[in-house]
Design a protein around this motif. Sequence first.
Motif, PDB file in Angstrom:
ATOM      1  N   MET A   1       0.829  -1.210   0.000  1.00 33.37           N
ATOM      2  CA  MET A   1       0.000   0.000   0.000  1.00 33.37           C
ATOM      3  C   MET A   1       0.864   1.261   0.000  1.00 33.37           C
ATOM      4  O   MET A   1       0.957   1.977  -0.987  1.00 33.37           O
ATOM      5  CB  MET A   1      -0.946   0.008   1.207  1.00 33.37           C
ATOM      6  CG  MET A   1      -1.858   1.227   1.247  1.00 33.37           C
ATOM      7  SD  MET A   1      -2.769   1.375   2.813  1.00 33.37           S
ATOM      8  CE  MET A   1      -1.440   1.762   3.949  1.00 33.37           C
ATOM      9  N   LEU A   2       1.546   1.529   1.141  1.00 33.71           N
ATOM     10  CA  LEU A   2       2.395   2.710   1.247  1.00 33.71           C
ATOM     11  C   LEU A   2       3.777   2.349   0.716  1.00 33.71           C
ATOM     12  O   LEU A   2       4.675   1.985   1.451  1.00 33.71           O
ATOM     13  CB  LEU A   2       2.478   3.185   2.698  1.00 33.71           C
ATOM     14  CG  LEU A   2       3.082   4.581   2.922  1.00 33.71           C
ATOM     15  CD1 LEU A   2       2.303   5.636   2.162  1.00 33.71           C
ATOM     16  CD2 LEU A   2       3.121   4.902   4.402  1.00 33.71           C
TER      17      LEU A   2
ATOM     18  N   THR B   1     -12.831   8.853  -1.544  1.00 35.78           N
ATOM     19  CA  THR B   1     -12.976   7.708  -0.643  1.00 35.78           C
ATOM     20  C   THR B   1     -14.413   7.198  -0.601  1.00 35.78           C
ATOM     21  O   THR B   1     -14.665   5.988  -0.577  1.00 35.78           O
ATOM     22  CB  THR B   1     -12.523   8.087   0.779  1.00 35.78           C
ATOM     23  OG1 THR B   1     -11.162   8.516   0.736  1.00 35.78           O
ATOM     24  CG2 THR B   1     -12.640   6.905   1.718  1.00 35.78           C
TER      25      THR B   1
ATOM     26  N   LEU C   1      -3.832   0.559  -3.564  1.00 33.84           N
ATOM     27  CA  LEU C   1      -4.494  -0.177  -2.488  1.00 33.84           C
ATOM     28  C   LEU C   1      -4.101  -1.642  -2.538  1.00 33.84           C
ATOM     29  O   LEU C   1      -3.689  -2.175  -3.586  1.00 33.84           O
ATOM     30  CB  LEU C   1      -6.011  -0.035  -2.614  1.00 33.84           C
ATOM     31  CG  LEU C   1      -6.578   1.390  -2.548  1.00 33.84           C
ATOM     32  CD1 LEU C   1      -8.096   1.362  -2.666  1.00 33.84           C
ATOM     33  CD2 LEU C   1      -6.158   2.092  -1.260  1.00 33.84           C
ATOM     34  N   SER C   2      -4.261  -2.328  -1.409  1.00 34.39           N
ATOM     35  CA  SER C   2      -3.866  -3.744  -1.317  1.00 34.39           C
ATOM     36  C   SER C   2      -4.829  -4.664  -2.060  1.00 34.39           C
ATOM     37  O   SER C   2      -4.486  -5.796  -2.368  1.00 34.39           O
ATOM     38  CB  SER C   2      -3.789  -4.158   0.151  1.00 34.39           C
ATOM     39  OG  SER C   2      -5.085  -4.111   0.756  1.00 34.39           O
TER      40      SER C   2
ATOM     41  N   SER D   1     -10.523  -3.233   3.954  1.00 34.62           N
ATOM     42  CA  SER D   1      -9.574  -2.222   4.433  1.00 34.62           C
ATOM     43  C   SER D   1      -9.380  -1.081   3.435  1.00 34.62           C
ATOM     44  O   SER D   1      -8.536  -0.213   3.646  1.00 34.62           O
ATOM     45  CB  SER D   1      -8.216  -2.868   4.722  1.00 34.62           C
ATOM     46  OG  SER D   1      -7.669  -3.431   3.539  1.00 34.62           O
TER      47      SER D   1
ATOM     48  N   GLU E   1      -7.237   2.375   3.993  1.00 38.17           N
ATOM     49  CA  GLU E   1      -6.035   2.557   3.178  1.00 38.17           C
ATOM     50  C   GLU E   1      -6.098   3.866   2.395  1.00 38.17           C
ATOM     51  O   GLU E   1      -5.091   4.580   2.272  1.00 38.17           O
ATOM     52  CB  GLU E   1      -5.873   1.378   2.228  1.00 38.17           C
ATOM     53  CG  GLU E   1      -5.493   0.083   2.932  1.00 38.17           C
ATOM     54  CD  GLU E   1      -5.422  -1.092   1.978  1.00 38.17           C
ATOM     55  OE1 GLU E   1      -5.446  -0.864   0.751  1.00 38.17           O
ATOM     56  OE2 GLU E   1      -5.329  -2.239   2.448  1.00 38.17           O
TER      57      GLU E   1
ATOM     58  N   ILE F   1      -5.243   6.616   4.776  1.00 35.61           N
ATOM     59  CA  ILE F   1      -3.809   6.682   5.080  1.00 35.61           C
ATOM     60  C   ILE F   1      -3.037   7.301   3.923  1.00 35.61           C
ATOM     61  O   ILE F   1      -2.196   8.195   4.118  1.00 35.61           O
ATOM     62  CB  ILE F   1      -3.269   5.276   5.390  1.00 35.61           C
ATOM     63  CG1 ILE F   1      -3.853   4.761   6.713  1.00 35.61           C
ATOM     64  CG2 ILE F   1      -1.736   5.293   5.464  1.00 35.61           C
ATOM     65  CD1 ILE F   1      -3.543   3.303   6.991  1.00 35.61           C
ATOM     66  N   LEU F   2      -3.315   6.847   2.719  1.00 33.30           N
ATOM     67  CA  LEU F   2      -2.637   7.410   1.545  1.00 33.30           C
ATOM     68  C   LEU F   2      -2.952   8.899   1.408  1.00 33.30           C
ATOM     69  O   LEU F   2      -2.069   9.706   1.073  1.00 33.30           O
ATOM     70  CB  LEU F   2      -3.063   6.657   0.282  1.00 33.30           C
ATOM     71  CG  LEU F   2      -2.616   5.202   0.164  1.00 33.30           C
ATOM     72  CD1 LEU F   2      -3.175   4.566  -1.108  1.00 33.30           C
ATOM     73  CD2 LEU F   2      -1.087   5.102   0.168  1.00 33.30           C
TER      74      LEU F   2
END
Length: 204
Positions: free
Chosen positions: A1-2, A55, A134-135, A140, A144, A147-148
């Motif tokens: 992700m990050l 989002t 994203l994962s 999640s 995510e 967070i990003l």
Amino acid sequence: MLSLQFLLTAFVVVVAPGTGVIYTLAIGLEQGRAASIWAALGCTFGIVPHLLAATLGLAAVLHTSAVLFNVVKFAGVAYLLWLALQALRTGGALAVSADKTAESGLRIARRGALINILNPKLSIFFLALLPPFLSGTPTSATAEMAILGAVFMAMTFAVFTLYGFFAAAARRWLLSSERVMLWLNRSFAGIFTALAGRLALERA
């Protein structure tokens, strides 16, 4: 992700001169280092509505609704033209002068926030930028994205602050010449007018 790829991509996007950078530079030249921090903070928080829209999926609604997109877009165009006028008008909010009266930080930040809030392309931009990093886990995905988005905002604030500090450092030299100040004001007005024209041509 990050990932390093995300950080590099975000850095390239943030460091590229845009409306927020130009505004922060103008404020740094006009009122100094502390004011430029407020400008950077305002531009950073102006990103929040677009990150939320991306989002929550509202960016897709904006993208498909021509009426809503154009309402926000032309409000943004009008605001950028107003900023251009403020750079040309004696005593205007963005007019660079040696005897400029210091403004409140909140007023500076509010103008910076509106620059980004009234740019509908940002919502669509984040909708395109964030999902590829994203994962792929649906449960999640929202966390995510948040967070990003937070990392992107932190990077925006840091880079814009550096731009502002650079402008503030050059302030004393630039403000010693009436000719240079006149050139700066005309340049800022021209840039904001050009950015308004570019925004007017954007399509959802």
